[in-house]
Design a protein around this motif. Structure first.
Motif, PDB file in Angstrom:
ATOM      1  N   SER A   1       0.812  -1.222   0.000  1.00  0.00           N
ATOM      2  CA  SER A   1       0.000   0.000   0.000  1.00  0.00           C
ATOM      3  C   SER A   1       0.844   1.270   0.000  1.00  0.00           C
ATOM      4  CB  SER A   1      -0.915   0.010   1.224  1.00  0.00           C
ATOM      5  OG  SER A   1      -1.253  -1.283   1.599  1.00  0.00           O
ATOM      6  N   GLY A   2       2.153   1.132  -0.139  1.00  0.00           N
ATOM      7  CA  GLY A   2       3.044   2.289  -0.056  1.00  0.00           C
ATOM      8  C   GLY A   2       2.856   3.302  -1.162  1.00  0.00           C
ATOM      9  N   ARG A   3       2.591   2.859  -2.373  1.00  0.00           N
ATOM     10  CA  ARG A   3       2.357   3.775  -3.482  1.00  0.00           C
ATOM     11  C   ARG A   3       0.971   3.544  -4.049  1.00  0.00           C
ATOM     12  NH1 ARG A   3       6.312   6.571  -6.131  1.00  0.00           N
ATOM     13  NH2 ARG A   3       4.569   7.928  -6.614  1.00  0.00           N
ATOM     14  N   GLN A   4       0.463   4.508  -4.769  1.00  0.00           N
ATOM     15  CA  GLN A   4      -0.846   4.403  -5.392  1.00  0.00           C
ATOM     16  C   GLN A   4      -0.663   4.534  -6.902  1.00  0.00           C
ATOM     17  OE1 GLN A   4      -4.395   4.537  -3.548  1.00  0.00           O
ATOM     18  NE2 GLN A   4      -2.901   3.139  -2.696  1.00  0.00           N
TER      19      GLN A   4
ATOM     20  N   ALA B   1      -8.123  -2.074   0.769  1.00  0.00           N
ATOM     21  CA  ALA B   1      -6.861  -1.622   0.156  1.00  0.00           C
ATOM     22  C   ALA B   1      -5.630  -2.132   0.905  1.00  0.00           C
ATOM     23  CB  ALA B   1      -6.818  -0.099   0.035  1.00  0.00           C
ATOM     24  N   ILE B   2      -5.790  -3.181   1.700  1.00  0.00           N
ATOM     25  CA  ILE B   2      -4.640  -3.777   2.385  1.00  0.00           C
ATOM     26  C   ILE B   2      -4.148  -4.958   1.547  1.00  0.00           C
ATOM     27  CG2 ILE B   2      -3.816  -4.917   4.486  1.00  0.00           C
ATOM     28  CD1 ILE B   2      -6.162  -3.467   5.922  1.00  0.00           C
ATOM     29  N   VAL B   3      -2.854  -4.945   1.256  1.00  0.00           N
ATOM     30  CA  VAL B   3      -2.305  -5.979   0.379  1.00  0.00           C
ATOM     31  C   VAL B   3      -1.537  -7.014   1.213  1.00  0.00           C
ATOM     32  CG1 VAL B   3      -0.959  -6.359  -1.701  1.00  0.00           C
ATOM     33  CG2 VAL B   3      -1.959  -4.109  -1.261  1.00  0.00           C
TER      34      VAL B   3
ATOM     35  N   ALA C   1       1.666   1.189   6.825  1.00  0.00           N
ATOM     36  CA  ALA C   1       2.573   0.156   7.348  1.00  0.00           C
ATOM     37  C   ALA C   1       1.885  -0.792   8.335  1.00  0.00           C
ATOM     38  CB  ALA C   1       3.781   0.824   7.987  1.00  0.00           C
ATOM     39  N   LEU C   2       1.191  -0.243   9.316  1.00  0.00           N
ATOM     40  CA  LEU C   2       0.592  -1.110  10.347  1.00  0.00           C
ATOM     41  C   LEU C   2      -0.404  -2.129   9.780  1.00  0.00           C
ATOM     42  CD1 LEU C   2       0.046   0.910  13.650  1.00  0.00           C
ATOM     43  CD2 LEU C   2       1.432  -1.119  13.279  1.00  0.00           C
ATOM     44  N   PRO C   3      -1.362  -1.706   8.927  1.00  0.00           N
ATOM     45  CA  PRO C   3      -2.271  -2.720   8.342  1.00  0.00           C
ATOM     46  C   PRO C   3      -1.523  -3.760   7.509  1.00  0.00           C
ATOM     47  CG  PRO C   3      -3.136  -0.521   7.988  1.00  0.00           C
ATOM     48  CD  PRO C   3      -1.764  -0.357   8.515  1.00  0.00           C
TER      49      PRO C   3
END
Lengths: 294, 160
Positions: A135-138, B20-22, B126-128
Motif C-alpha cells: 500500500s506504499g504507493r498508489q 486496500a490492504i495488500v 505500514a501497520l495494516p
C-alpha cells in the motif's frame, strides 16, 4: 510440550554468503541508478509489454479456463463416456466463460460509447493489469501503451456504480503495450481543479493524501469563499501550467473528481476534504482520454 | 526463480485487497525462507522477487528488491540464535521484516518524491500491511519448514 533449549544454529552467513549479499546489494544499487537515469526504460518497457497481457488475462479471470478440463486415458467404455461428457462440459464451460467475457466487454464498450456521446472526449478503454504490491504507493499498470496512442500526462477515468465517470489518475510513463498511471490519491499527485459556485469558479489544487492518512484534498482555496458542502469538484485543465512535475499533462477541464465533504481554514487559505466519485484503489477497468475534443 | 516471478504476478494482479490492504506474500516467503535456511538464500529470493514486483507493478526498478533485501537481512540475522522450531520465530521475523521493508520504501519515496510526515504513513499503510503479513506467516513458515525437513529426512519438533 518441550522447553526451548536455545539451540544455537549455524545461521550466520559464511564468507561466500557475505560476498553474495554485497554483490546483490551492489546490483540493486546499479538497477536503481539505471532506473533513475532512464537507461532501464527500454528494457523495462519491453518486459512490461510482455507481462501486461498476462496480468490483464489473470485479472479478468480467464486463467480459470485451464482448470476446466482434465484428460482421461482409461480405455473402458464408461470411462470413455465420462471423458466425452467431461470434454463437452469443459467446452460448454469454456463457451460460458467466453460469453461472460464478451458480455463484460460489451457492457464496457457501451459505457464507453455513452461517455463519448455525453462528453467530447475520445477514449481508449483498458483493464487494470496490476496494482502496487503493497500500500506504499498508489499506482496502477494499464494494458495499453504507445501502440494505442497513449502518452504521458493523459487523464485516466473510471466509473463506479451510479457515479459519473471521474478522474482516477494520470499516465506517468508509457511502454509499447503498457502504461503506468499515478492515482490521484498518491501523495505525489497534484491536479488543478475548480468548483463551480454561482456565477464563477473557485480554483484550487487537488493533492493526493493516501500516505498521509486521507484520500484527496482540495488545497490553495481562497479563505473568503464559503462552502455548503457537497459541491462538485472538477478538473480545471491547468495542470500543464501549475504542476511542474507534469510538464506534459493533458487533463481536460471539467472531468469530475468528487464532492466536497468538509472544509477547514489553514493559514491564509482553506482546505477541503474531497470524497472521490470513484475509489481509485478499487478500479478494475479504466478509460484514458486520448483526445479532449477541444 | 520462475515461481517467485509468478508469485509476483499473482500478488500484483489477482490477490484480493480488502480495504486496500495488500497481503505481502513475497515478503513473508522471503523472510520465512531466510529464517529456515541461510540468509544468502533469502537474499537471492529477495532479488528475484523484488525485480518481479518492480516489473509487474511499474515501480522504480530495484526499489522492492532493496526493500525485500533489507527486510530479509534485518529479520534473519538478529533472530539467527533462536531455534527454528520456535513458533514465535516467523511472527517476530515477519514483523521486523515488514517494518524494515516499509522503512526502506519510505526512504526511497522520500528520496524520489520528497519527504513527508511518516506518522500517518505508519498508521495507515505500514501497520495494516504488517498485520496482514502476520496472518500467513506461521502457516507458510510451517509449510517451508516441513518441506525442508522432508527433503533432509528430519523430524520437526514444535516448541511452545
Amino acid at each position: 510440550m518441550m522447553r526451548n533449549r536455545q539451540i544455537k544454529l549455524p545461521n550466520a552467513p559464511s564468507y561466500r554468503g557475505v560476498t553474495l549479499i554485497v554483490v546483490i546489494f551492489l546490483l540493486i544499487i546499479l538497477l536503481l541508478a539505471l532506473d533513475r537515469s532512464g537507461m532501464a526504460d527500454p528494457v523495462r518497457g519491453q518486459v512490461q509489454s510482455w507481462i501486461a497481457p498476462v496480468l490483464a488475462w489473470m485479472r479478468t479471470g480467464s486463467f480459470s479456463l485451464g482448470q476446466v478440463s482434465s484428460p482421461i486415458t482409461d480405455v473402458a467404455t464408461l470411462r470413455a463416456e465420462i471423458a466425452a461428457l467431461q470434454s463437452e462440459n469443459s467446452q460448454l464451460k469454456e463457451r460460458l466463460i467466453q460469453f461472460e467475457v464478451t458480455q463484460l466487454e460489451n457492457r464496457r464498450l457501451r459505457e464507453q460509447v455513452r461517455i463519448e456521446q455525453e462528453r467530447p472526449w475520445q477514449l481508449v478503454g483498458t483493464a487494470v493489469s496490476a496494482m502496487t504490491p503493497d500500500s506504499g504507493r498508489q499506482i496502477i499498470m494499464l494494458a495499453v501503451g504507445i501502440e494505442d496512442g497513449i502518452q504521458p500526462g493523459m487523464a485516466v477515468i473510471a466509473q463506479e456504480g451510479g457515479q459519473p465517470p471521474a478522474l482516477v489518475g494520470v499516465i506517468e510513463s508509457v511502454g509499447p503495450q503498457s502504461a503506468i498511471a499515478l492515482l490521484i490519491t498518491d501523495f505525489s499527485s497534484s491536479v488543478s481543479a475548480q468548483v463551480y459556485q454561482g456565477e464563477g469558479t473557485i480554483a484550487g489544487l487537488v493533492n493526493g493524501r493516501w500516505q498521509r492518512g486521507s484520500r484527496i484534498w482540495l488545497e490553495e482555496i481562497d479563505r473568503e469563499v464559503a462552502f455548503a458542502g457537497g459541491e462538485t469538484v472538477v478538473t480545471a485543465g491547468l495542470s500543464a501550467r501549475l504542476a511542474t512535475d507534469l510538464p506534459r499533462a493533458a487533463i481536460p477541464a471539467n472531468v469530475p473528481i468528487g464532492t466536497i465533504e468538509s472544509v477547514r481554514i489553514e493559514g491564509r487559505s482553506q482546505i477541503a476534504e474531497i470524497r472521490p466519485y470513484v475509489d481509485p484503489s478499487r478500479v478494475q477497468y479504466a478509460w484514458i482520454i486520448v483526445n479532449a475534443g477541444d | 526463480m520462475v515461481a517467485l516471478v509468478l508469485l509476483a504476478l499473482v500478488q500484483t494482479s489477482v490477490l484480493p485487497r480488502p480495504y486496500a490492504i495488500v497481503p505481502n506474500l513475497l515478503l513473508v516467503l522471503v523472510v520465512c525462507q531466510g529464517l529456515i535456511s541461510e540468509p544468502d538464500v533469502a537474499v537471492r529470493w529477495a532479488l528475484y522477487s523484488g525485480i518481479g514486483l518492480d516489473l509487474c507493478s511499474g515501480a522504480m526498478l530495484g526499489s522492492h528488491a532493496m526493500a525485500l533485501l533489507c527486510a530479509a537481512l534485518a529479520a534473519t540475522l538478529p533472530l539467527a540464535w533462536l531455534n527454528r522450531n520456535n513458533w514465535m520465530l516467523p511472527l517476530a521475523g515477519v514483523a521486523i521484516g515488514s517494518l524494515v521493508y516499509h522503512g526502506v520504501l519510505i526512504l526511497m519515496l522520500g528520496i524520489e518524491q520528497g519527504w513527508f510526515d511518516i506518522q500517518p504513513y505508519l498508521l495507515v499503510v505500514a501497520l495494516p500491511d504488517i498485520a496482514a503479513a502476520l496472518i500467513p506467516a506461521l502457516p507458510l513458515y510451517l509449510i517451508l519448514r516441513w518441506d525442508r525437513a522432508r527433503r533432509r529426512g528430519e523430524l520437526a519438533i514444535d516448541i511452545y
